[in-house]
Design a protein around this motif. Structure first.
Motif, PDB file in Angstrom:
ATOM      1  N   ARG A 250       0.817  -1.211   0.000  1.00  0.00           N
ATOM      2  CA  ARG A 250       0.000   0.000   0.000  1.00  0.00           C
ATOM      3  C   ARG A 250       0.854   1.266   0.000  1.00  0.00           C
ATOM      4  O   ARG A 250       0.539   2.246  -0.693  1.00  0.00           O
ATOM      5  CB  ARG A 250      -0.947  -0.017   1.201  1.00  0.00           C
ATOM      6  CG  ARG A 250      -2.034  -1.087   1.099  1.00  0.00           C
ATOM      7  CD  ARG A 250      -3.042  -1.009   2.238  1.00  0.00           C
ATOM      8  NE  ARG A 250      -2.482  -1.430   3.505  1.00  0.00           N
ATOM      9  CZ  ARG A 250      -2.184  -0.635   4.513  1.00  0.00           C
ATOM     10  NH1 ARG A 250      -2.412   0.686   4.396  1.00  0.00           N
ATOM     11  NH2 ARG A 250      -1.677  -1.093   5.645  1.00  0.00           N
ATOM     12  N   LEU A 251       1.963   1.244   0.746  1.00  0.00           N
ATOM     13  CA  LEU A 251       2.810   2.423   0.808  1.00  0.00           C
ATOM     14  C   LEU A 251       3.569   2.625  -0.505  1.00  0.00           C
ATOM     15  O   LEU A 251       3.653   3.749  -1.020  1.00  0.00           O
ATOM     16  CB  LEU A 251       3.779   2.308   1.988  1.00  0.00           C
ATOM     17  CG  LEU A 251       4.705   3.498   2.230  1.00  0.00           C
ATOM     18  CD1 LEU A 251       3.943   4.807   2.235  1.00  0.00           C
ATOM     19  CD2 LEU A 251       5.462   3.306   3.543  1.00  0.00           C
ATOM     20  N   GLN A 252       4.091   1.535  -1.060  1.00  0.00           N
ATOM     21  CA  GLN A 252       4.784   1.686  -2.339  1.00  0.00           C
ATOM     22  C   GLN A 252       3.818   2.121  -3.442  1.00  0.00           C
ATOM     23  O   GLN A 252       4.172   2.937  -4.298  1.00  0.00           O
ATOM     24  CB  GLN A 252       5.475   0.379  -2.734  1.00  0.00           C
ATOM     25  CG  GLN A 252       6.275   0.475  -4.036  1.00  0.00           C
ATOM     26  CD  GLN A 252       7.359   1.539  -3.967  1.00  0.00           C
ATOM     27  OE1 GLN A 252       8.363   1.375  -3.298  1.00  0.00           O
ATOM     28  NE2 GLN A 252       7.158   2.653  -4.679  1.00  0.00           N
ATOM     29  N   GLU A 253       2.601   1.624  -3.411  1.00  0.00           N
ATOM     30  CA  GLU A 253       1.614   2.053  -4.402  1.00  0.00           C
ATOM     31  C   GLU A 253       1.330   3.544  -4.277  1.00  0.00           C
ATOM     32  O   GLU A 253       1.215   4.263  -5.287  1.00  0.00           O
ATOM     33  CB  GLU A 253       0.323   1.256  -4.225  1.00  0.00           C
ATOM     34  CG  GLU A 253      -0.757   1.621  -5.241  1.00  0.00           C
ATOM     35  CD  GLU A 253      -2.030   0.830  -5.038  1.00  0.00           C
ATOM     36  OE1 GLU A 253      -2.603   0.386  -6.054  1.00  0.00           O
ATOM     37  OE2 GLU A 253      -2.458   0.649  -3.883  1.00  0.00           O
ATOM     38  N   ALA A 254       1.241   4.037  -3.048  1.00  0.00           N
ATOM     39  CA  ALA A 254       1.007   5.466  -2.849  1.00  0.00           C
ATOM     40  C   ALA A 254       2.154   6.294  -3.409  1.00  0.00           C
ATOM     41  O   ALA A 254       1.939   7.355  -4.015  1.00  0.00           O
ATOM     42  CB  ALA A 254       0.820   5.760  -1.363  1.00  0.00           C
ATOM     43  N   LEU A 255       3.376   5.827  -3.247  1.00  0.00           N
ATOM     44  CA  LEU A 255       4.538   6.548  -3.767  1.00  0.00           C
ATOM     45  C   LEU A 255       4.583   6.505  -5.294  1.00  0.00           C
ATOM     46  O   LEU A 255       5.105   7.435  -5.929  1.00  0.00           O
ATOM     47  CB  LEU A 255       5.824   5.952  -3.183  1.00  0.00           C
ATOM     48  CG  LEU A 255       5.998   6.120  -1.665  1.00  0.00           C
ATOM     49  CD1 LEU A 255       7.168   5.293  -1.163  1.00  0.00           C
ATOM     50  CD2 LEU A 255       6.185   7.589  -1.289  1.00  0.00           C
ATOM     51  N   ILE A 256       4.046   5.467  -5.881  1.00  0.00           N
ATOM     52  CA  ILE A 256       4.002   5.368  -7.350  1.00  0.00           C
ATOM     53  C   ILE A 256       2.895   6.236  -7.929  1.00  0.00           C
ATOM     54  O   ILE A 256       3.068   6.904  -8.959  1.00  0.00           O
ATOM     55  CB  ILE A 256       3.809   3.898  -7.772  1.00  0.00           C
ATOM     56  CG1 ILE A 256       5.063   3.081  -7.440  1.00  0.00           C
ATOM     57  CG2 ILE A 256       3.485   3.795  -9.263  1.00  0.00           C
ATOM     58  CD1 ILE A 256       4.892   1.594  -7.641  1.00  0.00           C
ATOM     59  N   LEU A 257       1.748   6.254  -7.258  1.00  0.00           N
ATOM     60  CA  LEU A 257       0.587   6.960  -7.798  1.00  0.00           C
ATOM     61  C   LEU A 257       0.571   8.453  -7.458  1.00  0.00           C
ATOM     62  O   LEU A 257      -0.237   9.198  -8.016  1.00  0.00           O
ATOM     63  CB  LEU A 257      -0.693   6.312  -7.269  1.00  0.00           C
ATOM     64  CG  LEU A 257      -0.935   4.862  -7.713  1.00  0.00           C
ATOM     65  CD1 LEU A 257      -2.223   4.334  -7.106  1.00  0.00           C
ATOM     66  CD2 LEU A 257      -0.960   4.751  -9.226  1.00  0.00           C
ATOM     67  N   ALA A 258       1.436   8.881  -6.561  1.00  0.00           N
ATOM     68  CA  ALA A 258       1.465  10.300  -6.208  1.00  0.00           C
ATOM     69  C   ALA A 258       1.774  11.147  -7.439  1.00  0.00           C
ATOM     70  O   ALA A 258       2.553  10.757  -8.314  1.00  0.00           O
ATOM     71  CB  ALA A 258       2.514  10.543  -5.129  1.00  0.00           C
ATOM     72  N   GLU A 259       1.149  12.318  -7.489  1.00  0.00           N
ATOM     73  CA  GLU A 259       1.383  13.269  -8.573  1.00  0.00           C
ATOM     74  C   GLU A 259       2.038  14.520  -8.001  1.00  0.00           C
ATOM     75  O   GLU A 259       1.985  14.766  -6.791  1.00  0.00           O
ATOM     76  CB  GLU A 259       0.053  13.620  -9.242  1.00  0.00           C
ATOM     77  CG  GLU A 259      -0.621  12.422  -9.897  1.00  0.00           C
ATOM     78  CD  GLU A 259      -1.962  12.767 -10.522  1.00  0.00           C
ATOM     79  OE1 GLU A 259      -2.506  13.852 -10.172  1.00  0.00           O
ATOM     80  OE2 GLU A 259      -2.458  11.992 -11.339  1.00  0.00           O
ATOM     81  N   PRO A 260       2.687  15.315  -8.845  1.00  0.00           N
ATOM     82  CA  PRO A 260       3.325  16.534  -8.347  1.00  0.00           C
ATOM     83  C   PRO A 260       2.360  17.390  -7.524  1.00  0.00           C
ATOM     84  O   PRO A 260       1.235  17.654  -7.933  1.00  0.00           O
ATOM     85  CB  PRO A 260       3.753  17.249  -9.635  1.00  0.00           C
ATOM     86  CG  PRO A 260       3.993  16.131 -10.602  1.00  0.00           C
ATOM     87  CD  PRO A 260       2.939  15.115 -10.293  1.00  0.00           C
ATOM     88  N   GLY A 261       2.802  17.788  -6.354  1.00  0.00           N
ATOM     89  CA  GLY A 261       1.968  18.564  -5.438  1.00  0.00           C
ATOM     90  C   GLY A 261       1.311  17.738  -4.362  1.00  0.00           C
ATOM     91  O   GLY A 261       0.794  18.288  -3.379  1.00  0.00           O
ATOM     92  N   ASP A 262       1.319  16.416  -4.501  1.00  0.00           N
ATOM     93  CA  ASP A 262       0.677  15.544  -3.516  1.00  0.00           C
ATOM     94  C   ASP A 262       1.551  15.347  -2.279  1.00  0.00           C
ATOM     95  O   ASP A 262       2.770  15.536  -2.307  1.00  0.00           O
ATOM     96  CB  ASP A 262       0.378  14.172  -4.122  1.00  0.00           C
ATOM     97  CG  ASP A 262      -0.766  14.197  -5.115  1.00  0.00           C
ATOM     98  OD1 ASP A 262      -1.456  15.236  -5.198  1.00  0.00           O
ATOM     99  OD2 ASP A 262      -0.962  13.182  -5.824  1.00  0.00           O
ATOM    100  N   ALA A 263       0.909  14.917  -1.203  1.00  0.00           N
ATOM    101  CA  ALA A 263       1.596  14.491   0.012  1.00  0.00           C
ATOM    102  C   ALA A 263       1.202  13.059   0.320  1.00  0.00           C
ATOM    103  O   ALA A 263       0.012  12.728   0.355  1.00  0.00           O
ATOM    104  CB  ALA A 263       1.246  15.390   1.185  1.00  0.00           C
ATOM    105  N   VAL A 264       2.192  12.202   0.512  1.00  0.00           N
ATOM    106  CA  VAL A 264       1.952  10.854   1.008  1.00  0.00           C
ATOM    107  C   VAL A 264       2.056  10.939   2.523  1.00  0.00           C
ATOM    108  O   VAL A 264       3.126  11.242   3.070  1.00  0.00           O
ATOM    109  CB  VAL A 264       2.953   9.853   0.427  1.00  0.00           C
ATOM    110  CG1 VAL A 264       2.749   8.477   1.051  1.00  0.00           C
ATOM    111  CG2 VAL A 264       2.817   9.780  -1.098  1.00  0.00           C
ATOM    112  N   VAL A 265       0.938  10.710   3.207  1.00  0.00           N
ATOM    113  CA  VAL A 265       0.844  10.926   4.646  1.00  0.00           C
ATOM    114  C   VAL A 265       0.911   9.580   5.359  1.00  0.00           C
ATOM    115  O   VAL A 265       0.087   8.690   5.110  1.00  0.00           O
ATOM    116  CB  VAL A 265      -0.458  11.666   5.003  1.00  0.00           C
ATOM    117  CG1 VAL A 265      -0.542  11.889   6.507  1.00  0.00           C
ATOM    118  CG2 VAL A 265      -0.527  13.000   4.262  1.00  0.00           C
ATOM    119  N   LEU A 266       1.873   9.448   6.253  1.00  0.00           N
ATOM    120  CA  LEU A 266       2.037   8.219   7.024  1.00  0.00           C
ATOM    121  C   LEU A 266       1.241   8.325   8.313  1.00  0.00           C
ATOM    122  O   LEU A 266       1.441   9.261   9.105  1.00  0.00           O
ATOM    123  CB  LEU A 266       3.517   7.994   7.349  1.00  0.00           C
ATOM    124  CG  LEU A 266       4.488   8.038   6.158  1.00  0.00           C
ATOM    125  CD1 LEU A 266       5.929   7.932   6.643  1.00  0.00           C
ATOM    126  CD2 LEU A 266       4.171   6.927   5.161  1.00  0.00           C
TER     127      LEU A 266
END
Length: 400
Positions: A38-54
């Motif tokens: 799930r975390l790696q998918e979030a890092l792949i799907l993030a777009e410029p300007g996004d925040a991946v929040v843990l």
């Protein structure tokens, strides 16, 4: 003319807005089952300007993570609350690898990676803020080499970081330019903070203690970027760096003697000022050439233009880790002076109110057995002259 200019400005502003992401968003990932995927998918799907929040809690991970999207923030709830644990990591790579620009890493911890903790490569405008990288089993040769590891980058900010247990360097910046390391703590590493083959760095307001060596400024041969220069080390507390060297054999820092405060090797234009230096058993400050076999004809192996001033020196030199210096210490009443210079290089100046011990080895390849220790005064202008390092305003704004 005014209306034409106004129209052009309006059109330009519109284009600038269009260039920005329209739907910047938070992508929240909670710990638990399948956290790795799930975390790696979030890092792949993030777009410029996004925040991946843990989310808060411990993420039990089995493999390294990677981010290659520009202008992304990875943000946790704090280094004591959002913890990426790699204790079950199967591969030998880093915990988190970043290869994109304008990235902010903040408010989380990385623990027990098999390789490096957090590595960024070719990542310009990279921010590490309030992150912790630790090997929780204490200092061990089998720990990962580097805690925080930006390399080949321009504009690097490391602020309020904590690193513990790295078998090379807790905070390492290599082959980079325009660097600030501040407000951070490095403990129980071989090298606490290391600036290597880099240009234009400010290392200030940090604590480096209980490492083998506190702060190292190195330039090494056989690397694409050489000629390390323009480094200021100031307003740090560098003390009690007495952890026995646990670097793997063959590693360059395996030669750093326990009890080293600040070491400068083969760099140019380095300023060491207004630091608190004490309880470093070999020396508070060591200035040296590259004392290893050398085949790189383009490499400059000696220190040049090193200025030392305004430092507060406490006890030092009472158990020096270089061969033969224990005898010199005994002859000098139990300790050698707080500043140690191998004798190589040019324009080495100090205005600190402490003596300097030179080994008299003008050639950096001269063996230590030829040393002729002598107490000297390092004359010359030791006042700082290098400019303050400044970073793009957006980098500073990212941590407000």
């Amino acid at each position: 003319m005014h209306s034409i200019l106004k129209g052009a400005l309006t059109a330009g502003a519109a284009m600038a807005v269009m260039a920005q992401p329209l739907y910047a968003k938070d992508i929240t990932v909670a710990p638990g089952e399948d956290a790795q995927e799930r975390l790696q998918e979030a890092l792949i799907l993030a777009e410029p300007g996004d925040a991946v929040v843990l989310g808060e809690g411990r993420f039990d991970l089995t493999d390294g993570l990677s981010l290659d999207i520009d202008n992304v923030t990875v943000r946790g709830a704090g280094p004591g609350k959002s913890v990426l644990s790699f204790k079950g990591q199967q591969g030998a790579g880093e915990g988190l690898l970043v290869t994109s620009d304008n990235v902010v890493l903040r408010d989380f911890a990385v623990e027990d990676t098999r390789g490096d903790g957090i590595k960024s490569k070719g990542a310009d405008n990279i921010v590490y803020y309030n992150v912790r990288v630790e090997w929780t089993g204490g200092p061990k040769e089998t720990n990962g080499a580097y805690g925080i590891y930006p390399v080949e980058s321009e504009n690097v900010l490391i602020d309020r970081a904590v690193t513990k247990g790295a078998s090379d360097a807790g905070i390492y910046v290599g082959q980079s330019r325009n660097i600030i390391v501040r407000g951070s703590v490095a403990m129980y590493n071989v090298a606490g903070i290391e600036i290597e083959n880099s240009y234009d760095a400010d290392v200030h307001s940090n604590v480096a203690m209980l490492n083998t060596g506190g702060v190292l400024v190195f330039d090494l041969p056989n690397l694409p970027q050489q000629g390390g220069r323009n480094v200021r080390v100031f307003k740090n507390v560098v003390m009690m760096n007495d952890t026995p060297n646990f670097a793997p054999k063959g590693n360059i820092v395996a030669s750093v003697p326990a009890g080293t405060g600040v070491m400068v090797m083969a760099n140019s234009n380095v300023e060491i000022f207004d630091n608190v230096l004490r309880d470093n058993a070999t020396s508070n400050i060591i200035i040296t050439g590259y004392r290893f076999p050398l085949e790189d004809e383009n490499y400059q192996p000696t220190p040049q233009k090193v200025r030392i001033s305004g430092n507060e020196h406490g006890r030092a030199g009472y158990n020096p880790g270089y061969r033969g210096l224990d005898q010199a210490a005994a002859a000098m009443g139990g300790s050698i002076p707080p500043i140690l210079w191998d004798g190589s290089g040019e324009d080495i100046a100090s205005s600190d109110a402490v003596p300097v011990l030179t080994l008299g080895l003008a050639a950096p390849d001269a063996p230590l057995e030829q040393a002729k220790p002598d107490v000297v005064t390092l004359e010359g202008d030791a006042a700082p002259v290098l400019p303050v390092i400044t970073l793009p305003a957006a980098m500073e704004a990212a941590i407000k």
